[in-house]
Design a protein around this motif. Sequence first.
Motif, short mmCIF file in Angstrom:
data_model
loop_
_atom_site.label_atom_id
_atom_site.label_comp_id
_atom_site.label_asym_id
_atom_site.label_seq_id
_atom_site.Cartn_x
_atom_site.Cartn_y
_atom_site.Cartn_z
N ALA A 1 -26.49 91.62 28.72
CA ALA A 1 -27.77 91.20 29.32
C ALA A 1 -28.72 92.39 29.41
CB ALA A 1 -27.53 90.61 30.71
N ILE B 1 -39.82 92.62 38.96
CA ILE B 1 -40.53 91.54 39.67
C ILE B 1 -41.82 92.09 40.31
CG2 ILE B 1 -40.32 89.65 41.34
CD1 ILE B 1 -38.35 89.60 38.86
N GLY C 1 -34.70 91.19 40.79
CA GLY C 1 -34.59 91.57 39.37
C GLY C 1 -34.86 93.05 39.19
N ARG C 2 -35.54 93.38 38.09
CA ARG C 2 -35.84 94.77 37.78
C ARG C 2 -37.35 95.02 37.70
NH1 ARG C 2 -31.21 93.85 37.93
NH2 ARG C 2 -29.43 94.97 37.07
N ALA D 1 -29.78 86.41 36.26
CA ALA D 1 -29.00 85.28 35.72
C ALA D 1 -29.69 84.70 34.48
CB ALA D 1 -28.84 84.20 36.78
N ARG E 1 -38.22 88.99 26.68
CA ARG E 1 -38.99 89.08 27.94
C ARG E 1 -40.19 88.14 27.91
NH1 ARG E 1 -36.38 92.92 30.81
NH2 ARG E 1 -37.61 92.29 32.60
N SER F 1 -22.73 91.40 31.56
CA SER F 1 -23.63 92.32 32.29
C SER F 1 -24.23 93.34 31.31
CB SER F 1 -22.87 93.11 33.36
OG SER F 1 -22.27 92.27 34.29
N ARG G 1 -20.98 85.65 34.51
CA ARG G 1 -20.71 86.71 35.50
C ARG G 1 -19.64 87.70 35.08
NH1 ARG G 1 -24.83 87.47 38.42
NH2 ARG G 1 -25.94 85.53 38.29
N LYS H 1 -28.86 93.55 45.79
CA LYS H 1 -30.03 92.66 45.70
C LYS H 1 -29.69 91.19 45.89
CE LYS H 1 -31.33 93.71 41.56
NZ LYS H 1 -30.27 94.66 41.15
N SER I 1 -32.24 92.32 27.36
CA SER I 1 -33.43 92.34 28.22
C SER I 1 -34.44 93.41 27.78
CB SER I 1 -33.03 92.55 29.68
OG SER I 1 -32.54 93.85 29.86
N ARG J 1 -25.94 101.16 32.57
CA ARG J 1 -26.95 100.11 32.78
C ARG J 1 -28.22 100.69 33.40
NH1 ARG J 1 -26.52 94.52 35.08
NH2 ARG J 1 -24.66 94.95 36.29
N THR K 1 -33.25 86.54 38.84
CA THR K 1 -33.75 86.61 37.46
C THR K 1 -32.74 87.26 36.51
OG1 THR K 1 -34.90 88.71 37.80
CG2 THR K 1 -36.17 86.70 38.21
N TYR L 1 -31.49 86.45 32.23
CA TYR L 1 -31.18 87.36 31.11
C TYR L 1 -29.72 87.23 30.70
CZ TYR L 1 -35.81 89.22 31.66
OH TYR L 1 -37.17 89.31 31.71
N ARG L 2 -28.86 87.00 31.70
CA ARG L 2 -27.45 86.80 31.39
C ARG L 2 -27.26 85.56 30.53
NH1 ARG L 2 -23.57 89.36 34.78
NH2 ARG L 2 -24.59 90.94 36.03
O1 DC Z 1 -29.23 91.64 38.09
P1 DC Z 1 -28.20 91.48 36.98
O2 DC Z 1 -27.14 92.53 37.01
O3 DC Z 1 -27.63 90.10 36.94
O4 DC Z 1 -29.04 91.68 35.63
C1 DC Z 1 -28.44 91.73 34.36
C2 DC Z 1 -29.35 92.50 33.40
O5 DC Z 1 -30.55 91.75 33.14
C3 DC Z 1 -29.83 93.87 33.90
O6 DC Z 1 -28.94 94.91 33.55
C4 DC Z 1 -31.18 94.03 33.27
C5 DC Z 1 -31.66 92.63 33.02
N1 DC Z 1 -32.74 92.20 33.92
C6 DC Z 1 -34.02 92.55 33.58
O7 DC Z 1 -34.23 93.23 32.59
N2 DC Z 1 -35.07 92.12 34.33
C7 DC Z 1 -34.86 91.39 35.43
N3 DC Z 1 -35.91 90.98 36.15
C8 DC Z 1 -33.55 91.05 35.82
C9 DC Z 1 -32.49 91.50 35.05
#
Ligand code: DC
Length: 226
Positions: free
Chosen positions: A100, A133, A130-131, A37, A110, A97, A92, A17, A104, A181, A35, A39-40
């Motif tokens: 996060a 969006i 993201g997850r 980043a 959220r 990871s 990072r 992504k 999240s 994850r 996005t 949550y991280r």
């Molecule tokens: O994309 P990433 O690996 O940097 O995301 C890290 C964590 O953040 C991922 O495991 C779940 C969460 N996340 C989320 O819940 N919603 C998003 N829009 C982006 C990431």
Amino acid sequence: MPKTFSIAIDGPAGAGKSTIAKRLAQDLGYYYVDTGAIYRTVAYFFDLWQINSKDIDAVSRYIDELTVSIEYDEEGNQHMIMNSLDVTGDIRTQDISQKASLVSALPVVRELLLDMQRDVARRHNVVMDGRDIGTVVLPRADVKIYLTAAPEVRAKRRCEELLEKGQKANFETVLKEILQRDKQDMGRSIAPLKKASDAVEVDTSEMNIDEVIQEIKRIVGEKVSL
Ligand code: DC
């Protein structure tokens, strides 16, 4: 305010992504919003204060002490600012990871981040990855892509990335973390990772970056005339 365009790219960890979204944004002259980043950054904050994300009381108490913001440098790179500290380089790690992914899943986290993400898309043309969006943050995005790849392929790519950065990478461990994850991100009750009903799925398992970019541009071109 004139209408802005938004391209939502969702998908599991390691599907490519960020690489794809960043290149696409550069080519189109859009803002790239990573996005994950955000949550991280929240996970990094709790880690710094040694707060376990399972301790909801502590999370709720400390979250008011946290200010997260996004800034862009002259080259268009996204920087994460935690209480006026640039933590872009610190978030990072494999450890963050996993953390996060856990923070999240918390509604309080959220909620805190939702408006901030929507606000960037209100003001700028964006490629946002993201997850959630396409499902929650920008349900009216102009184009929605669900980017995926087989877990083994994602683990192999992640290993290559880590080795390139001079970090250690064990395929089995990385694969295990990716599957863990996936389970957390897809299984949570609030805004789980899933393909939006109007998203186009692109399986990148057997594609290189140029091929994925080309395919997404074709999909974007079909939906909107840029
Ligand atoms: O994309 P990433 O690996 O940097 O995301 C890290 C964590 O953040 C991922 O495991 C779940 C969460 N996340 C989320 O819940 N919603 C998003 N829009 C982006 C990431």
